[in-house]
Design an enzyme around this catalytic site. Structure first.
Site, PDB file in Angstrom:
ATOM      1  N   GLU A 266     -27.656   5.803 -23.518  1.00  0.00           N
ATOM      2  CA  GLU A 266     -26.455   6.296 -22.820  1.00  0.00           C
ATOM      3  C   GLU A 266     -25.358   6.613 -23.836  1.00  0.00           C
ATOM      4  O   GLU A 266     -24.653   7.616 -23.706  1.00  0.00           O
ATOM      5  CB  GLU A 266     -25.971   5.282 -21.783  1.00  0.00           C
ATOM      6  CG  GLU A 266     -26.897   5.121 -20.593  1.00  0.00           C
ATOM      7  CD  GLU A 266     -27.175   6.421 -19.841  1.00  0.00           C
ATOM      8  OE1 GLU A 266     -26.287   7.270 -19.736  1.00  0.00           O
ATOM      9  OE2 GLU A 266     -28.319   6.580 -19.359  1.00  0.00           O
TER      10      GLU A 266
ATOM     11  N   TRP B 232     -25.998   9.833 -25.109  1.00  0.00           N
ATOM     12  CA  TRP B 232     -25.583  10.975 -24.261  1.00  0.00           C
ATOM     13  C   TRP B 232     -24.199  11.464 -24.686  1.00  0.00           C
ATOM     14  O   TRP B 232     -23.889  12.643 -24.657  1.00  0.00           O
ATOM     15  CB  TRP B 232     -25.568  10.589 -22.773  1.00  0.00           C
ATOM     16  CG  TRP B 232     -26.872  10.866 -22.072  1.00  0.00           C
ATOM     17  CD1 TRP B 232     -27.842   9.964 -21.789  1.00  0.00           C
ATOM     18  CD2 TRP B 232     -27.336  12.147 -21.568  1.00  0.00           C
ATOM     19  NE1 TRP B 232     -28.883  10.592 -21.133  1.00  0.00           N
ATOM     20  CE2 TRP B 232     -28.596  11.929 -20.990  1.00  0.00           C
ATOM     21  CE3 TRP B 232     -26.808  13.433 -21.550  1.00  0.00           C
ATOM     22  CZ2 TRP B 232     -29.343  12.950 -20.397  1.00  0.00           C
ATOM     23  CZ3 TRP B 232     -27.546  14.460 -20.958  1.00  0.00           C
ATOM     24  CH2 TRP B 232     -28.797  14.210 -20.401  1.00  0.00           C
TER      25      TRP B 232
ATOM     26  N   TRP C 232     -18.638  30.885  -5.512  1.00  0.00           N
ATOM     27  CA  TRP C 232     -17.874  29.665  -5.193  1.00  0.00           C
ATOM     28  C   TRP C 232     -17.017  29.918  -3.953  1.00  0.00           C
ATOM     29  O   TRP C 232     -16.539  31.045  -3.745  1.00  0.00           O
ATOM     30  CB  TRP C 232     -16.967  29.274  -6.365  1.00  0.00           C
ATOM     31  CG  TRP C 232     -17.704  28.981  -7.634  1.00  0.00           C
ATOM     32  CD1 TRP C 232     -17.739  29.743  -8.760  1.00  0.00           C
ATOM     33  CD2 TRP C 232     -18.541  27.838  -7.902  1.00  0.00           C
ATOM     34  NE1 TRP C 232     -18.533  29.153  -9.716  1.00  0.00           N
ATOM     35  CE2 TRP C 232     -19.045  27.982  -9.220  1.00  0.00           C
ATOM     36  CE3 TRP C 232     -18.917  26.710  -7.163  1.00  0.00           C
ATOM     37  CZ2 TRP C 232     -19.902  27.047  -9.803  1.00  0.00           C
ATOM     38  CZ3 TRP C 232     -19.766  25.777  -7.759  1.00  0.00           C
ATOM     39  CH2 TRP C 232     -20.246  25.943  -9.050  1.00  0.00           C
TER      40      TRP C 232
ATOM     41  N   ASN D  37     -20.452   5.575 -13.270  1.00  0.00           N
ATOM     42  CA  ASN D  37     -21.195   6.821 -13.515  1.00  0.00           C
ATOM     43  C   ASN D  37     -21.982   7.311 -12.301  1.00  0.00           C
ATOM     44  O   ASN D  37     -21.980   8.505 -11.989  1.00  0.00           O
ATOM     45  CB  ASN D  37     -22.137   6.645 -14.700  1.00  0.00           C
ATOM     46  CG  ASN D  37     -22.914   7.919 -14.987  1.00  0.00           C
ATOM     47  OD1 ASN D  37     -22.328   8.939 -15.298  1.00  0.00           O
ATOM     48  ND2 ASN D  37     -24.231   7.860 -14.836  1.00  0.00           N
TER      49      ASN D  37
ATOM     50  N   TRP E  53     -16.577  24.011 -10.444  1.00  0.00           N
ATOM     51  CA  TRP E  53     -16.500  22.734 -11.171  1.00  0.00           C
ATOM     52  C   TRP E  53     -15.211  22.579 -11.980  1.00  0.00           C
ATOM     53  O   TRP E  53     -14.799  21.458 -12.281  1.00  0.00           O
ATOM     54  CB  TRP E  53     -17.728  22.513 -12.057  1.00  0.00           C
ATOM     55  CG  TRP E  53     -18.081  23.640 -13.006  1.00  0.00           C
ATOM     56  CD1 TRP E  53     -18.791  24.757 -12.694  1.00  0.00           C
ATOM     57  CD2 TRP E  53     -17.764  23.749 -14.408  1.00  0.00           C
ATOM     58  NE1 TRP E  53     -18.938  25.560 -13.810  1.00  0.00           N
ATOM     59  CE2 TRP E  53     -18.326  24.957 -14.877  1.00  0.00           C
ATOM     60  CE3 TRP E  53     -17.080  22.947 -15.311  1.00  0.00           C
ATOM     61  CZ2 TRP E  53     -18.220  25.390 -16.195  1.00  0.00           C
ATOM     62  CZ3 TRP E  53     -16.968  23.358 -16.630  1.00  0.00           C
ATOM     63  CH2 TRP E  53     -17.535  24.580 -17.066  1.00  0.00           C
TER      64      TRP E  53
ATOM     65  N   TRP F 123     -19.637  17.841 -16.248  1.00  0.00           N
ATOM     66  CA  TRP F 123     -19.391  18.750 -15.120  1.00  0.00           C
ATOM     67  C   TRP F 123     -20.390  19.898 -15.128  1.00  0.00           C
ATOM     68  O   TRP F 123     -20.873  20.334 -14.077  1.00  0.00           O
ATOM     69  CB  TRP F 123     -17.939  19.247 -15.109  1.00  0.00           C
ATOM     70  CG  TRP F 123     -17.070  18.241 -14.423  1.00  0.00           C
ATOM     71  CD1 TRP F 123     -16.303  17.291 -15.020  1.00  0.00           C
ATOM     72  CD2 TRP F 123     -16.954  18.019 -13.004  1.00  0.00           C
ATOM     73  NE1 TRP F 123     -15.702  16.502 -14.066  1.00  0.00           N
ATOM     74  CE2 TRP F 123     -16.080  16.922 -12.820  1.00  0.00           C
ATOM     75  CE3 TRP F 123     -17.496  18.629 -11.877  1.00  0.00           C
ATOM     76  CZ2 TRP F 123     -15.729  16.433 -11.553  1.00  0.00           C
ATOM     77  CZ3 TRP F 123     -17.145  18.145 -10.618  1.00  0.00           C
ATOM     78  CH2 TRP F 123     -16.282  17.067 -10.460  1.00  0.00           C
TER      79      TRP F 123
HETATM   80  P1  FAD Z   1     -22.034   2.532 -19.937  1.00  0.00           P
HETATM   81  O1  FAD Z   1     -23.154   2.732 -18.983  1.00  0.00           O
HETATM   82  O2  FAD Z   1     -21.701   1.154 -20.308  1.00  0.00           O
HETATM   83  O3  FAD Z   1     -22.379   3.416 -21.222  1.00  0.00           O
HETATM   84  C1  FAD Z   1     -21.849   3.150 -22.523  1.00  0.00           C
HETATM   85  C2  FAD Z   1     -21.230   4.393 -23.106  1.00  0.00           C
HETATM   86  O4  FAD Z   1     -22.179   5.454 -23.188  1.00  0.00           O
HETATM   87  C3  FAD Z   1     -20.096   4.970 -22.267  1.00  0.00           C
HETATM   88  O5  FAD Z   1     -18.888   4.299 -22.526  1.00  0.00           O
HETATM   89  C4  FAD Z   1     -20.085   6.419 -22.682  1.00  0.00           C
HETATM   90  O6  FAD Z   1     -19.403   6.622 -23.897  1.00  0.00           O
HETATM   91  C5  FAD Z   1     -21.567   6.705 -22.903  1.00  0.00           C
HETATM   92  N1  FAD Z   1     -22.153   7.256 -21.668  1.00  0.00           N
HETATM   93  C6  FAD Z   1     -22.664   6.573 -20.624  1.00  0.00           C
HETATM   94  N2  FAD Z   1     -23.141   7.429 -19.684  1.00  0.00           N
HETATM   95  C7  FAD Z   1     -22.896   8.666 -20.153  1.00  0.00           C
HETATM   96  C8  FAD Z   1     -23.142   9.987 -19.659  1.00  0.00           C
HETATM   97  N3  FAD Z   1     -23.759  10.193 -18.483  1.00  0.00           N
HETATM   98  N4  FAD Z   1     -22.758  11.038 -20.404  1.00  0.00           N
HETATM   99  C9  FAD Z   1     -22.156  10.869 -21.595  1.00  0.00           C
HETATM  100  N5  FAD Z   1     -21.903   9.647 -22.128  1.00  0.00           N
HETATM  101  C10 FAD Z   1     -22.259   8.562 -21.413  1.00  0.00           C
HETATM  102  N6  FAD Z   1     -17.566   9.985 -19.806  1.00  0.00           N
HETATM  103  C11 FAD Z   1     -16.494   9.908 -20.608  1.00  0.00           C
HETATM  104  O7  FAD Z   1     -16.486   9.103 -21.543  1.00  0.00           O
HETATM  105  N7  FAD Z   1     -15.426  10.743 -20.427  1.00  0.00           N
HETATM  106  C12 FAD Z   1     -15.384  11.674 -19.430  1.00  0.00           C
HETATM  107  O8  FAD Z   1     -14.401  12.419 -19.329  1.00  0.00           O
HETATM  108  C13 FAD Z   1     -16.485  11.727 -18.542  1.00  0.00           C
HETATM  109  N8  FAD Z   1     -16.487  12.602 -17.495  1.00  0.00           N
HETATM  110  C14 FAD Z   1     -17.565  12.626 -16.638  1.00  0.00           C
HETATM  111  C15 FAD Z   1     -17.564  13.534 -15.582  1.00  0.00           C
HETATM  112  C16 FAD Z   1     -18.638  13.573 -14.680  1.00  0.00           C
HETATM  113  C17 FAD Z   1     -18.637  14.581 -13.546  1.00  0.00           C
HETATM  114  C18 FAD Z   1     -19.718  12.692 -14.855  1.00  0.00           C
HETATM  115  C19 FAD Z   1     -20.887  12.712 -13.909  1.00  0.00           C
HETATM  116  C20 FAD Z   1     -19.753  11.806 -15.934  1.00  0.00           C
HETATM  117  C21 FAD Z   1     -18.680  11.767 -16.830  1.00  0.00           C
HETATM  118  N9  FAD Z   1     -18.685  10.882 -17.935  1.00  0.00           N
HETATM  119  C22 FAD Z   1     -17.599  10.848 -18.773  1.00  0.00           C
HETATM  120  C23 FAD Z   1     -19.904  10.136 -18.301  1.00  0.00           C
HETATM  121  C24 FAD Z   1     -20.049   8.719 -17.732  1.00  0.00           C
HETATM  122  O9  FAD Z   1     -19.820   8.718 -16.352  1.00  0.00           O
HETATM  123  C25 FAD Z   1     -19.126   7.707 -18.392  1.00  0.00           C
HETATM  124  O10 FAD Z   1     -19.214   7.795 -19.804  1.00  0.00           O
HETATM  125  C26 FAD Z   1     -19.500   6.276 -17.979  1.00  0.00           C
HETATM  126  O11 FAD Z   1     -19.458   6.133 -16.590  1.00  0.00           O
HETATM  127  C27 FAD Z   1     -18.551   5.304 -18.636  1.00  0.00           C
HETATM  128  O12 FAD Z   1     -18.747   4.020 -18.149  1.00  0.00           O
HETATM  129  P2  FAD Z   1     -19.266   2.847 -19.073  1.00  0.00           P
HETATM  130  O13 FAD Z   1     -18.520   2.834 -20.358  1.00  0.00           O
HETATM  131  O14 FAD Z   1     -19.218   1.617 -18.247  1.00  0.00           O
HETATM  132  O15 FAD Z   1     -20.763   3.307 -19.334  1.00  0.00           O
END
Ligand code: FAD
Length: 470
Positions: free
Chosen positions: A269, A272, A300, A336, A354, A377
């Site tokens: 993650e 990602w 849209w 997420n 979006w 997005w």
């Molecule tokens: P954890 O599950 O603990 O993951 C650890 C770290 O991994 C996160 O802090 C993050 O840096 C990275 N990560 C985790 N999931 C993703 C993912 N799907 N994509 C990219 N990196 C990820 N994340 C942001 O940091 N900033 C944003 O502006 C952002 N906008 C989003 C918009 C949408 C529409 C969606 C669907 C997701 C977005 N995310 C964004 C990705 C993700 O939702 C968050 O990073 C995550 O929920 C953060 O929570 P956590 O730190 O508890 O995640």
């Protein structure tokens, strides 16, 4: 002569290569932060709140550890920095790199007009250009990207410099309060109390996760009511902790305790996020232009401001969507799984572009991040690299039932549904008059009717998609 370390998205002292290089230069060091306001993607809303507190924490840390003040400026770095360097006899500038098109153009222009600049990788495991496919190109699909990243070494995280020689002449600086980063009235940040911005807060959060969340992360990460996610995203966004530190720490955990699947999934993650930056670097229009060209012609729906407001404020009539949007507004964060559901609802059920969601998230997320927000997005909308196909439309009823089976998360954020029977929690409009009476919720009065009917909306979305399908 003097050395300048310019803090940007790296508000920490450990594993900060620019800070270490400034220390090792042996010169007197100036530490600087500039609130830049000349970009298209300037920091907004909730993230400004975070920045205020993160700068405060950094300022205190630099002062107590090195007696080094943090100078604060505001404006266009291309205009401010040449003068600043001249005034303070700066011969060497150190910074960690950033990756959006406009930031890179800015930094490139600065390199041409400033004294010697040395830049570093402070915020990623690997630089976006280092991860190459077999033909020397970049990756557009995550799985092979991640496979390649796993085979590549990354730098061992650096310890914070032991000593630094502060520049002692006086420097004109704004105070952090002068930046006006905090809300005035109404104070919409009262629900942000659970967060502790800054490097110490980041490590506390990380350690809490390593003790309580990482075991079971692989499955638990999908359940928003569980303490299985790290909530590190705003800390990563502001560079209060680095991915190298996260990988090193999780590897240590794996060696000591196992749980390989959970650790690997967590690392993937974090990767990602790396992948988003990989895409942002190679595809300069990622923040605004669909990567799949046919989506430029997607029909849209015309935005109705009242409907958009209902999505933004959590009044769509779909409990899991409303819970997510209210969590976001109150805490500056959304889980997420729920981000995916609310985003899908906007672009598929409402068929709104979006950009409307991207802009709202940019304003309301504490972790608003140019790489992750843009890539995510595009991913949800089906128009990005390695995207979830547009025709895969989340059903907000079954998503709620599956990922919040007891309704714990939903009822926390939509408390008016507290007494609704479990089997109807995610479709409360199906309650009989009697059920509405006993649960104390009159649909249409205490909780809204659904904005759209799921199956009808799904059909409309699919036929819109059909019109651009090649
Ligand atoms: P954890 O599950 O603990 O993951 C650890 C770290 O991994 C996160 O802090 C993050 O840096 C990275 N990560 C985790 N999931 C993703 C993912 N799907 N994509 C990219 N990196 C990820 N994340 C942001 O940091 N900033 C944003 O502006 C952002 N906008 C989003 C918009 C949408 C529409 C969606 C669907 C997701 C977005 N995310 C964004 C990705 C993700 O939702 C968050 O990073 C995550 O929920 C953060 O929570 P956590 O730190 O508890 O995640």
């Amino acid at each position: 002569m003097t050395a300048l370390v310019w803090f940007r998205d790296d508000l920490r002292i450990a594993d900060n290569p620019a800070l270490n290089a400034a220390s090792e230069s042996g010169k007197n060091v100036v530490a600087l932060y500039i609130l830049e306001d000349h970009f298209n993607w300037n920091i907004q809303g909730a993230a400004k709140w975070w920045l205020h507190h993160s700068l405060t924490a950094l300022q205190e840390e630099l002062k107590s550890k090195y007696n080094l003040p943090l100078t604060i400026l505001r404006g266009n770095s291309e205009e401010l920095l040449p003068r600043f360097c001249e005034q303070h006899h700066i011969s060497d500038i150190f910074w960690n790199r950033r990756y959006s098109e406009e930031q890179r153009a800015n930094d490139k222009a600065l390199k041409d007009i400033l004294p010697k600049v040395t830049s570093f990788n402070g915020n990623l495991l690997n630089e976006p250009w280092q991860v190459q496919n077999k033909t020397g190109g970049f990756y557009k699909v995550f799985t092979p990207y991640w496979k390649m990243v796993q085979s590549m070494p990354y730098e061992t995280p650096l310890a914070a410099p032991k000593t630094l020689k502060p520049y002692t002449a006086s420097i004109e600086s704004l105070s952090i309060a002068d930046l006006d980063l905090l809300p005035t009235t109404p104070n919409w940040a009262t629900g942000f109390k659970e967060w502790t911005p800054g490097e110490t807060g980041a490590w506390k959060r990380f350690m809490h996760f390593m003790e309580n969340g990482i075991k079971g992360y692989k499955d638990g990460r999908n359940i928003p009511s569980q303490d299985n996610v790290s909530r590190l995203s705003p800390h990563l966004r502001f560079g209060e902790i680095s991915p190298r530190q996260i990988f090193e720490e999780t590897e240590k955990f794996r060696t000591a305790h196992g749980h390989d699947n959970d650790v690997l999934h967590f690392q993937s993650e974090v990767a990602w996020r790396e992948f988003s930056y990989h895409l942002l670097y190679h595809l300069k229009d990622l923040p605004r232009i669909p990567l799949r060209e046919e989506f430029n012609h997607f029909p849209w729906a015309q935005v109705d401001e009242e409907t958009l407001k209902k999505w933004q404020t959590g009044k769509t009539g779909y409990p899991i969507v409303d819970a997510g949007m209210r969590e976001l507004w109150h805490t500056g964060y959304m889980h997420n799984r729920v981000r995916m559901i609310v985003a899908s609802f906007l672009v598929k059920h409402l068929r709104y572009h979006w950009h409307h969601g991207e802009d709202w998230f940019w304003d309301t997320l504490l972790d608003a991040d140019i790489g992750n927000n843009s890539a995510s997005w595009q991913w949800v909308s089906g128009c990005g690299a390695d995207a979830s196909p547009y025709f895969r439309i989340f059903n907000p009823i079954t998503q709620g039932e599956k990922f919040d089976p007891e309704g714990t998360y939903t009822k926390r954020w939509v408390p008016e549904l507290k007494e609704v029977p479990k089997k109807l929690l995610f479709k409360p409009w199906e309650m009989t008059q009697m059920e509405q009476l006993t649960s104390g919720v009159k649909i249409g009065e205490d909780y809204p009717e659904p904005l759209v009917e799921h199956f009808k909306a799904r059909e409309l979305a699919l036929s819109a998609y059909q019109s651009i399908k090649k």
